[in-house]
Design an enzyme around this catalytic site. Structure first.
Site, PDB file in Angstrom:
ATOM      1  N   LYS A  86     -56.963 -53.870  30.522  1.00  0.00           N
ATOM      2  CA  LYS A  86     -56.691 -52.851  29.503  1.00  0.00           C
ATOM      3  C   LYS A  86     -57.992 -52.324  28.870  1.00  0.00           C
ATOM      4  CE  LYS A  86     -51.946 -53.617  28.392  1.00  0.00           C
ATOM      5  NZ  LYS A  86     -51.537 -54.721  29.292  1.00  0.00           N
ATOM      6  N   GLU A 108     -49.458 -47.395  20.806  1.00  0.00           N
ATOM      7  CA  GLU A 108     -48.249 -48.203  20.812  1.00  0.00           C
ATOM      8  C   GLU A 108     -48.607 -49.566  21.386  1.00  0.00           C
ATOM      9  OE1 GLU A 108     -49.185 -46.441  23.341  1.00  0.00           O
ATOM     10  OE2 GLU A 108     -48.764 -47.745  25.059  1.00  0.00           O
ATOM     11  N   SER A 377     -54.888 -59.199  36.954  1.00  0.00           N
ATOM     12  CA  SER A 377     -55.032 -58.194  35.894  1.00  0.00           C
ATOM     13  C   SER A 377     -55.451 -58.782  34.556  1.00  0.00           C
ATOM     14  CB  SER A 377     -53.724 -57.416  35.731  1.00  0.00           C
ATOM     15  OG  SER A 377     -52.633 -58.298  35.526  1.00  0.00           O
TER      16      SER A 377
HETATM   17  C1  LIG Z   1     -50.391 -54.774  30.150  1.00  0.00           C
HETATM   18  C2  LIG Z   1     -50.600 -55.682  31.299  1.00  0.00           C
HETATM   19  C3  LIG Z   1     -50.064 -55.410  32.583  1.00  0.00           C
HETATM   20  C4  LIG Z   1     -49.151 -54.248  32.865  1.00  0.00           C
HETATM   21  O1  LIG Z   1     -49.706 -52.998  32.764  1.00  0.00           O
HETATM   22  P1  LIG Z   1     -50.066 -52.060  34.009  1.00  0.00           P
HETATM   23  O2  LIG Z   1     -50.295 -50.739  33.383  1.00  0.00           O
HETATM   24  O3  LIG Z   1     -48.909 -52.064  34.970  1.00  0.00           O
HETATM   25  O4  LIG Z   1     -51.274 -52.613  34.645  1.00  0.00           O
HETATM   26  C5  LIG Z   1     -50.364 -56.275  33.619  1.00  0.00           C
HETATM   27  N1  LIG Z   1     -51.141 -57.375  33.431  1.00  0.00           N
HETATM   28  C6  LIG Z   1     -51.655 -57.667  32.224  1.00  0.00           C
HETATM   29  C7  LIG Z   1     -52.492 -58.892  32.090  1.00  0.00           C
HETATM   30  C8  LIG Z   1     -51.411 -56.834  31.118  1.00  0.00           C
HETATM   31  O5  LIG Z   1     -51.931 -57.164  29.926  1.00  0.00           O
END
Ligand SMILES: *Cc1c(COP(=O)(O)O)cnc(C)c1O
Length: 409
Positions: A86, A108, A377
């Site tokens: 993010k 948000e 992620s």
């Molecule tokens: C917010 C989040 C996601 C989901 O968001 P995408 O826009 O689909 O990438 C995935 N993994 C983590 C660790 C997140 O914080």
């Protein structure tokens, strides 16, 4: 701008008249920045000094041996500042806010991750910051609310509707309409009206750019398959965008299968029967909705994947067949988390563990010559209580053991 931002009919910008000028300005500034060679360089410099970029690729040697098939690599977005990909999006949008000479940002947030990332960016750049969060989520995510406030943000609990993420989005738009001159809305994923899907993907494409270069440098070749979890779609589009034009690289997006696709308790918009194409919150895509267009309740063990819409760019890539979509259940995700922690000493976020779960399901069918790349992620420290509950549940313990056996069958 009505003809812009369409991906084979998905996307667009369905806006109230009053917001059109603001979106036009945003698009103009974004396109100027994109065409300015210094802009991307500044962005990379910022990310390398503030957020650990380039993030490494880790060879998961023990998992590779465990499955006995392909070599498994992990792109480490968990090592970003604030613990997830993010940061790539919010810091990029922060640079655009400076270009627009605005002084205030709003956002948000559902689980609070995007709220914390935005409040962090606002503190660093000296912007005023307001975060909209459903009242239910404020109660559930106290630690994140605490940090947002310490970072200087005002957190406003949204009491409308079902008091969760989608209500927070509506409230943020309402704020924006009344403060357009000073305020930018930092949308958290590759959804929403044009230019957000394209813009967020642009900033997240830093993941795929790095990953492609790193694979070529370390392996002399591209991976066979890439796995990424899909909430709104930004981390998936970020890594996929580096490989879209390499037809030999198979791209797999993994949604939240929740308690199972046949239970209605999931958040799968791209591989379940419960979704249909519609227009909501300013864009056209697959939404989890019933025949009357009423949005359905979603469920996932991972709060970050728990969303009714999905990026219009991913809907398009589903239709063209370039990306294959799958869903992993809560149980499979906990099993994959446990295995990854134990074998590699890395703690994936429950969101990311959806990508791991699907990769593990397919790993034994690939050969020694194949390479798998999983996008991690985010980090899983935030999931401590959910994971603890899961591990204490005897049913789940049994499931994890059974699952581990089955990987070899
Ligand atoms: C917010 C989040 C996601 C989901 O968001 P995408 O826009 O689909 O990438 C995935 N993994 C983590 C660790 C997140 O914080």
């Amino acid at each position: 701008m009505l003809n812009r931002g369409y991906y084979d009919g998905f996307g667009g910008a369905y806006l109230p008249e009053i917001l059109v000028a603001t979106f036009d300005e945003l698009e103009k500034v974004f396109l100027e920045a994109k065409n300015d060679p210094d802009f991307w360089q500044n962005y990379e410099n910022l990310m390398s000094t503030y957020s650990c970029r380039p993030t490494p690729i880790t060879f998961a040697e023990n998992l590779s041996r465990y499955f006995g098939g392909p070599r498994i690599y992990i792109k480490r977005e968990d090592l970003n500042h604030t613990g997830a990909h993010k940061a790539n999006n919010v810091m990029g949008q922060g640079l655009l806010v400076k270009r627009m000479n605005k002084t205030r940002v709003i956002a948000e947030t559902g689980a609070g991750q995007h709220g914390v990332a935005t409040a962090t960016m606002a503190a660093k750049f000296g912007f005023d910051c307001t975060i909209y969060m459903g009242e239910v989520d404020v109660e559930r995510q106290r630690p994140n609310v605490f940090w947002m406030e310490r970072l200087g943000a005002e957190v406003i609990p949204v009491k409308e509707g079902t008091r969760i993420l989608k209500d927070a989005i509506n409230e943020a738009f309402r704020d924006w309409v009344t403060h357009m001159d000073t305020t930018h809305y930092v949308l958290g994923t590759a959804c929403g009206p044009h230019p957000f899907p394209e813009m967020v993907t642009y900033f997240q494409s830093i993941i795929g750019k790095e990953a492609r270069k790193q694979m070529m440098e370390s392996q002399g070749r591209l991976p066979t398959r890439i796995y990424a979890c899909v909430g709104g779609g930004s981390n998936a589009l970020g890594i996929f965008s580096g490989f879209l034009h390499d037809p030999a690289v198979e791209l797999v997006g993994v949604e939240a299968g929740g308690k199972g696709l046949d239970t209605g308790e999931h958040a799968s918009r791209l591989c379940s029967e419960d979704a249909a194409v519609g227009v909501a919150q300013g864009y056209k895509t697959y939404f989890l909705q019933n025949h009357e267009g009423q949005m359905k309740e979603t469920h996932s063990i991972a709060a970050g994947l728990d969303y009714v819409g999905v990026s219009p760019i991913l809907s398009h890539l589903k239709e063209t067949g370039r990306v294959r979509f799958e869903a992993a259940t809560d149980d499979e995700v906990v099993a994959a988390t446990a295995l990854t922690i134990r074998k590699e000493g890395v703690i994936p976020a429950l969101e990311s563990a959806h990508a791991f779960a699907q990769a593990f399901r397919e790993a034994s069918k690939l050969s020694h010559d194949d390479i798998i790349l999983i996008n991690q992620s985010g980090r899983g420290d935030k999931d401590i209580f959910t994971v603890a509950d899961a591990f204490n549940d005897p049913k789940w313990q049994q499931f994890i053991i059974e699952k581990a056996k089955k990987y070899h069958a």
